[in-house]
Design a protein around this motif. Structure first.
Motif, PDB file in Angstrom:
ATOM      1  N   LEU A  13       0.821  -1.205   0.000  1.00  0.00           N
ATOM      2  CA  LEU A  13       0.000   0.000   0.000  1.00  0.00           C
ATOM      3  C   LEU A  13       0.855   1.255   0.000  1.00  0.00           C
ATOM      4  O   LEU A  13       0.621   2.177  -0.802  1.00  0.00           O
ATOM      5  N   LEU A  14       1.855   1.315   0.870  1.00  0.00           N
ATOM      6  CA  LEU A  14       2.716   2.498   0.937  1.00  0.00           C
ATOM      7  C   LEU A  14       3.403   2.761  -0.393  1.00  0.00           C
ATOM      8  O   LEU A  14       3.393   3.885  -0.907  1.00  0.00           O
ATOM      9  N   MET A  15       3.980   1.728  -0.946  1.00  0.00           N
ATOM     10  CA  MET A  15       4.720   1.903  -2.189  1.00  0.00           C
ATOM     11  C   MET A  15       3.797   2.210  -3.361  1.00  0.00           C
ATOM     12  O   MET A  15       4.137   2.990  -4.246  1.00  0.00           O
ATOM     13  N   SER A  16       2.610   1.612  -3.374  1.00  0.00           N
ATOM     14  CA  SER A  16       1.681   1.906  -4.477  1.00  0.00           C
ATOM     15  C   SER A  16       1.162   3.340  -4.398  1.00  0.00           C
ATOM     16  O   SER A  16       0.915   3.961  -5.432  1.00  0.00           O
ATOM     17  N   ASN A  20       1.561   5.935  -7.357  1.00  0.00           N
ATOM     18  CA  ASN A  20       0.375   6.640  -7.840  1.00  0.00           C
ATOM     19  C   ASN A  20       0.645   8.141  -7.908  1.00  0.00           C
ATOM     20  O   ASN A  20       0.262   8.808  -8.882  1.00  0.00           O
ATOM     21  N   ASP A  21       1.294   8.682  -6.893  1.00  0.00           N
ATOM     22  CA  ASP A  21       1.643  10.100  -6.902  1.00  0.00           C
ATOM     23  C   ASP A  21       2.601  10.430  -8.046  1.00  0.00           C
ATOM     24  O   ASP A  21       2.469  11.468  -8.701  1.00  0.00           O
ATOM     25  N   ASP A  43      13.121   3.725  -8.417  1.00  0.00           N
ATOM     26  CA  ASP A  43      13.723   3.499  -7.098  1.00  0.00           C
ATOM     27  C   ASP A  43      12.697   2.949  -6.106  1.00  0.00           C
ATOM     28  O   ASP A  43      13.026   2.103  -5.274  1.00  0.00           O
ATOM     29  N   VAL A  44      11.469   3.427  -6.204  1.00  0.00           N
ATOM     30  CA  VAL A  44      10.406   2.938  -5.325  1.00  0.00           C
ATOM     31  C   VAL A  44      10.127   1.454  -5.602  1.00  0.00           C
ATOM     32  O   VAL A  44       9.962   0.660  -4.676  1.00  0.00           O
ATOM     33  N   ALA A  84      11.130   9.582   2.016  1.00  0.00           N
ATOM     34  CA  ALA A  84      12.211  10.096   1.182  1.00  0.00           C
ATOM     35  C   ALA A  84      11.777  10.199  -0.281  1.00  0.00           C
ATOM     36  O   ALA A  84      12.087  11.189  -0.964  1.00  0.00           O
ATOM     37  N   ALA A  85      11.059   9.202  -0.769  1.00  0.00           N
ATOM     38  CA  ALA A  85      10.593   9.235  -2.158  1.00  0.00           C
ATOM     39  C   ALA A  85       9.604  10.375  -2.369  1.00  0.00           C
ATOM     40  O   ALA A  85       9.650  11.071  -3.395  1.00  0.00           O
TER      41      ALA A  85
END
Length: 97
Positions: A13-16, A20-21, A43-44, A84-85
């Protein structure tokens, strides 16, 4: 501690959300540097893979305290990487404003 299954879902969820952003910025902001935003997205994706691998292979499986510390550090790393991303993405957007 929550289950490993839920931890994997939280990481997904966090990475998606970050991805998405990234894609939203690419879609709605024509002036942004596309290569830089795609680098952030790449990188994500790499960090997502690394975190998922770390979830599946904890250190010290016999010692409950070590496992708990390991997963707490993993959660902390996931949150730091997400932050950070998003900061890098925000900096790219601010360059064109």
């Amino acid at each position: 501690m929550a289950s490993v299954k839920n931890l994997k879902k939280d990481i997904d969820l966090l990475m998606s959300l970050v991805l998405n952003d990234c894609f939203s910025v690419l879609e709605y902001n024509a002036k942004v540097d596309n290569e830089a935003v795609l680098k952030i997205a790449g990188d994500v994706i790499l960090k997502h893979r690394e975190l998922r691998l770390r979830v599946n292979h904890p250190d010290g499986k016999d010692n409950v305290k070590l496992v708990k510390t390991y997963y707490n550090n993993l959660i902390s790393d996931a949150l730091k990487e997400t932050d950070a991303a998003l900061e890098r993405l925000s900096a790219e957007v601010k360059k064109v404003v």
